[in-house]
Enzyme design. Structure first.
Site, PDB file in Angstrom:
ATOM      1  N   ASP A  83       0.738  -1.173  -0.034  1.00 39.41           N
ATOM      2  CA  ASP A  83       0.061   0.070   0.016  1.00 39.41           C
ATOM      3  C   ASP A  83       0.875   1.431   0.118  1.00 39.41           C
ATOM      4  O   ASP A  83       1.546   1.632   0.998  1.00 39.41           O
ATOM      5  CB  ASP A  83      -0.944  -0.011   1.075  1.00 39.41           C
ATOM      6  CG  ASP A  83      -1.893  -1.020   1.542  1.00 39.41           C
ATOM      7  OD1 ASP A  83      -1.350  -2.324   0.962  1.00 39.41           O
ATOM      8  OD2 ASP A  83      -3.134  -0.789   1.986  1.00 39.41           O
TER       9      ASP A  83
ATOM     10  N   GLU B 192      -4.302   1.918  -2.733  1.00 37.72           N
ATOM     11  CA  GLU B 192      -5.521   2.339  -2.104  1.00 37.72           C
ATOM     12  C   GLU B 192      -5.488   3.538  -1.266  1.00 37.72           C
ATOM     13  O   GLU B 192      -6.336   4.012  -0.814  1.00 37.72           O
ATOM     14  CB  GLU B 192      -6.370   1.196  -1.505  1.00 37.72           C
ATOM     15  CG  GLU B 192      -5.482   0.804  -0.231  1.00 37.72           C
ATOM     16  CD  GLU B 192      -6.477   0.301   1.112  1.00 37.72           C
ATOM     17  OE1 GLU B 192      -7.856   0.235   1.052  1.00 37.72           O
ATOM     18  OE2 GLU B 192      -5.997   0.390   2.212  1.00 37.72           O
ATOM     19  N   ASN B 193      -4.292   3.677  -0.787  1.00 36.85           N
ATOM     20  CA  ASN B 193      -3.864   4.758   0.159  1.00 36.85           C
ATOM     21  C   ASN B 193      -3.065   6.097  -0.651  1.00 36.85           C
ATOM     22  O   ASN B 193      -2.483   6.873   0.054  1.00 36.85           O
ATOM     23  CB  ASN B 193      -3.260   4.639   1.387  1.00 36.85           C
ATOM     24  CG  ASN B 193      -3.922   3.483   2.139  1.00 36.85           C
ATOM     25  OD1 ASN B 193      -3.549   2.132   1.891  1.00 36.85           O
ATOM     26  ND2 ASN B 193      -5.092   3.688   2.587  1.00 36.85           N
TER      27      ASN B 193
ATOM     28  N   ASN C 278     -10.311  -1.446   0.717  1.00 39.68           N
ATOM     29  CA  ASN C 278     -11.371  -0.954   1.258  1.00 39.68           C
ATOM     30  C   ASN C 278     -11.757   0.559   0.870  1.00 39.68           C
ATOM     31  O   ASN C 278     -12.674   1.119   1.355  1.00 39.68           O
ATOM     32  CB  ASN C 278     -11.527  -1.164   2.744  1.00 39.68           C
ATOM     33  CG  ASN C 278     -10.312  -0.722   3.559  1.00 39.68           C
ATOM     34  OD1 ASN C 278      -9.098  -1.113   3.301  1.00 39.68           O
ATOM     35  ND2 ASN C 278     -10.389  -0.060   4.602  1.00 39.68           N
ATOM     36  N   HIS C 279     -10.549   1.225   0.659  1.00 45.02           N
ATOM     37  CA  HIS C 279     -10.582   2.904   0.534  1.00 45.02           C
ATOM     38  C   HIS C 279     -10.821   3.045  -1.148  1.00 45.02           C
ATOM     39  O   HIS C 279     -10.780   4.332  -1.486  1.00 45.02           O
ATOM     40  CB  HIS C 279      -9.334   3.476   1.053  1.00 45.02           C
ATOM     41  CG  HIS C 279      -9.248   3.523   2.402  1.00 45.02           C
ATOM     42  ND1 HIS C 279     -10.071   3.994   3.146  1.00 45.02           N
ATOM     43  CD2 HIS C 279      -8.306   2.895   3.029  1.00 45.02           C
ATOM     44  CE1 HIS C 279      -9.736   3.868   4.380  1.00 45.02           C
ATOM     45  NE2 HIS C 279      -8.544   3.095   4.472  1.00 45.02           N
TER      46      HIS C 279
ATOM     47  N   HIS D 184      -7.013  -8.169   0.037  1.00 43.96           N
ATOM     48  CA  HIS D 184      -6.835  -6.877   1.032  1.00 43.96           C
ATOM     49  C   HIS D 184      -7.647  -7.421   2.315  1.00 43.96           C
ATOM     50  O   HIS D 184      -8.859  -7.208   2.162  1.00 43.96           O
ATOM     51  CB  HIS D 184      -7.404  -5.829   0.017  1.00 43.96           C
ATOM     52  CG  HIS D 184      -7.067  -4.489   0.687  1.00 43.96           C
ATOM     53  ND1 HIS D 184      -5.893  -4.083   0.627  1.00 43.96           N
ATOM     54  CD2 HIS D 184      -7.756  -3.601   1.613  1.00 43.96           C
ATOM     55  CE1 HIS D 184      -5.682  -2.657   1.429  1.00 43.96           C
ATOM     56  NE2 HIS D 184      -6.953  -2.708   2.086  1.00 43.96           N
TER      57      HIS D 184
ATOM     58  N   HIS E  47      -3.011  -4.367   3.395  1.00 44.55           N
ATOM     59  CA  HIS E  47      -4.235  -3.438   4.231  1.00 44.55           C
ATOM     60  C   HIS E  47      -3.691  -3.383   5.614  1.00 44.55           C
ATOM     61  O   HIS E  47      -3.918  -2.278   6.071  1.00 44.55           O
ATOM     62  CB  HIS E  47      -5.410  -4.409   4.543  1.00 44.55           C
ATOM     63  CG  HIS E  47      -6.415  -3.688   5.533  1.00 44.55           C
ATOM     64  ND1 HIS E  47      -7.033  -2.060   4.986  1.00 44.55           N
ATOM     65  CD2 HIS E  47      -6.975  -3.848   6.609  1.00 44.55           C
ATOM     66  CE1 HIS E  47      -7.784  -1.951   6.150  1.00 44.55           C
ATOM     67  NE2 HIS E  47      -7.995  -2.775   6.987  1.00 44.55           N
TER      68      HIS E  47
ATOM     69  N   HIS F 189      -0.591  -2.629   6.625  1.00 42.18           N
ATOM     70  CA  HIS F 189       0.548  -1.817   6.504  1.00 42.18           C
ATOM     71  C   HIS F 189       1.708  -2.044   7.320  1.00 42.18           C
ATOM     72  O   HIS F 189       2.629  -1.397   7.286  1.00 42.18           O
ATOM     73  CB  HIS F 189      -0.011  -0.144   7.080  1.00 42.18           C
ATOM     74  CG  HIS F 189      -0.906   0.294   5.788  1.00 42.18           C
ATOM     75  ND1 HIS F 189      -1.223   1.864   5.985  1.00 42.18           N
ATOM     76  CD2 HIS F 189      -1.578  -0.199   5.056  1.00 42.18           C
ATOM     77  CE1 HIS F 189      -2.219   2.072   4.852  1.00 42.18           C
ATOM     78  NE2 HIS F 189      -2.470   0.646   4.198  1.00 42.18           N
TER      79      HIS F 189
HETATM   80 FE   LIG Z   1      -4.072   0.310   2.978  1.00 41.59          FE
HETATM   81 FE   LIG Z   2      -6.951  -1.055   3.423  1.00 38.61          FE
END
Ligand SMILES: [Fe+2]
Ligand SMILES: [Fe+2]
Length: 262
Positions: A13, A44-45, A72-73, A154, A179, A181
């Site tokens: 990520d 995703e981030n 999820n983001h 994820h 996810h 991190h």
């Molecule tokens: Fe993430």
């Molecule tokens: Fe995530």
């Protein structure tokens, strides 16, 4: 005929501007150093720590990503919704609703080799339409012709990621978790030939709390009051794994990569 060894660099990520800067600074050189055929990046981030925009996705592609996975983001930045439908190389979890923007699989090609990329979301402590373990069958059918297949699971729960690794052992080249991190110390090739790690970690600032400025994160935990979160900048690292294939959809090795930004 001697089977060609395909190498896949997977990057955990990418968080905020520090993560993007680190990805830009390290991925091109890592691709050469590791002789990586494919680079897959979880983005995703990438935009300010939450979600991704068309511009930040293009930045990751320009840095050398062949494909981008999400989580999820995914839908946090509204401007990316249309882009998810039109850019084939970016995937969101395959077990989201068919009515949600984007797609869950893609196949990318380089030098005559193809890599199928599948993104899945866990079902524990996360919102996903259908069980990952059910949706994976249709997703694998979509990448059935690819020489190698990488699945980015994820998920929050380690149990779901471990179980998916076993479930897909012998069917795909690699199952990598994202996810949390935080990289886990369990990279290995499972007996059936699938490379596995529970979490590849993040590409972002280690001086924060999973990518968030640490004083903000600590304040929220201490005061139990909501507060704005900004992406941390201090001590950015690239975290990921390098997978080398040993044949079609089989891994010979998986090694963790932890590199400080230059
Ligand atoms: Fe993430
Ligand atoms: Fe995530």
């Amino acid at each position: 005929m001697v089977a060609r060894v395909t190498a896949i660099l997977f990057v955990g990520d990418v968080v905020g501007s520090a993560g993007r800067r680190t990805a830009r600074a390290l991925i091109p050189a890592l691709r050469d150093e590791l002789a990586a055929d494919f680079v897959v990046v979880n983005g995703e981030n990438a935009a300010g720590g939450l979600g991704i925009t068309p511009d930040t996705a293009e930045e990751l592609f320009a840095a050398g990503a062949d494909a981008i996975t999400l989580g999820n983001h995914t839908y946090r930045q509204r401007e990316v919704w249309g882009y998810l439908d039109t850019e084939p190389r970016i995937v969101r979890p395959a077990n989201f609703l068919p009515t949600q923007p984007g797609h869950g699989t893609c196949v990318v090609e380089r030098d005559g080799q193809t890599l199928g990329v599948v993104n899945l979301s866990g079902n524990l402590f996360m919102q996903a339409a259908t069980p990952a373990f059910v949706a994976i069958e249709q997703a694998l059918a979509e990448v059935a012709d690819a020489d190698q297949v990488l699945v980015d699971m994820h998920a929050e729960a380690t149990s779901e990621k471990v179980a998916l690794g076993w479930h897909l052992d012998g069917r795909v080249t690699a199952v990598v978790g994202t996810h949390t991190h935080v990289p886990t110390n369990d990279a290995r090739v499972l007996p059936g030939g699938t490379a596995y790690i529970t979490d590849a970690g993040m590409t972002g600032a280690r001086g924060g709390v999973i990518g968030v400025r640490r004083e903000q994160s600590i304040a929220v935990m201490r005061t139990q009051m909501p507060m704005r979160y900004d992406s941390a900048d201090e001590d950015p690292w690239l975290m990921g794994v390098l997978i080398r294939a040993s044949g079609p959809r089989r891994a010979g090795s998986i090694e963790p990569l932890l590199r400080p930004a230059p």
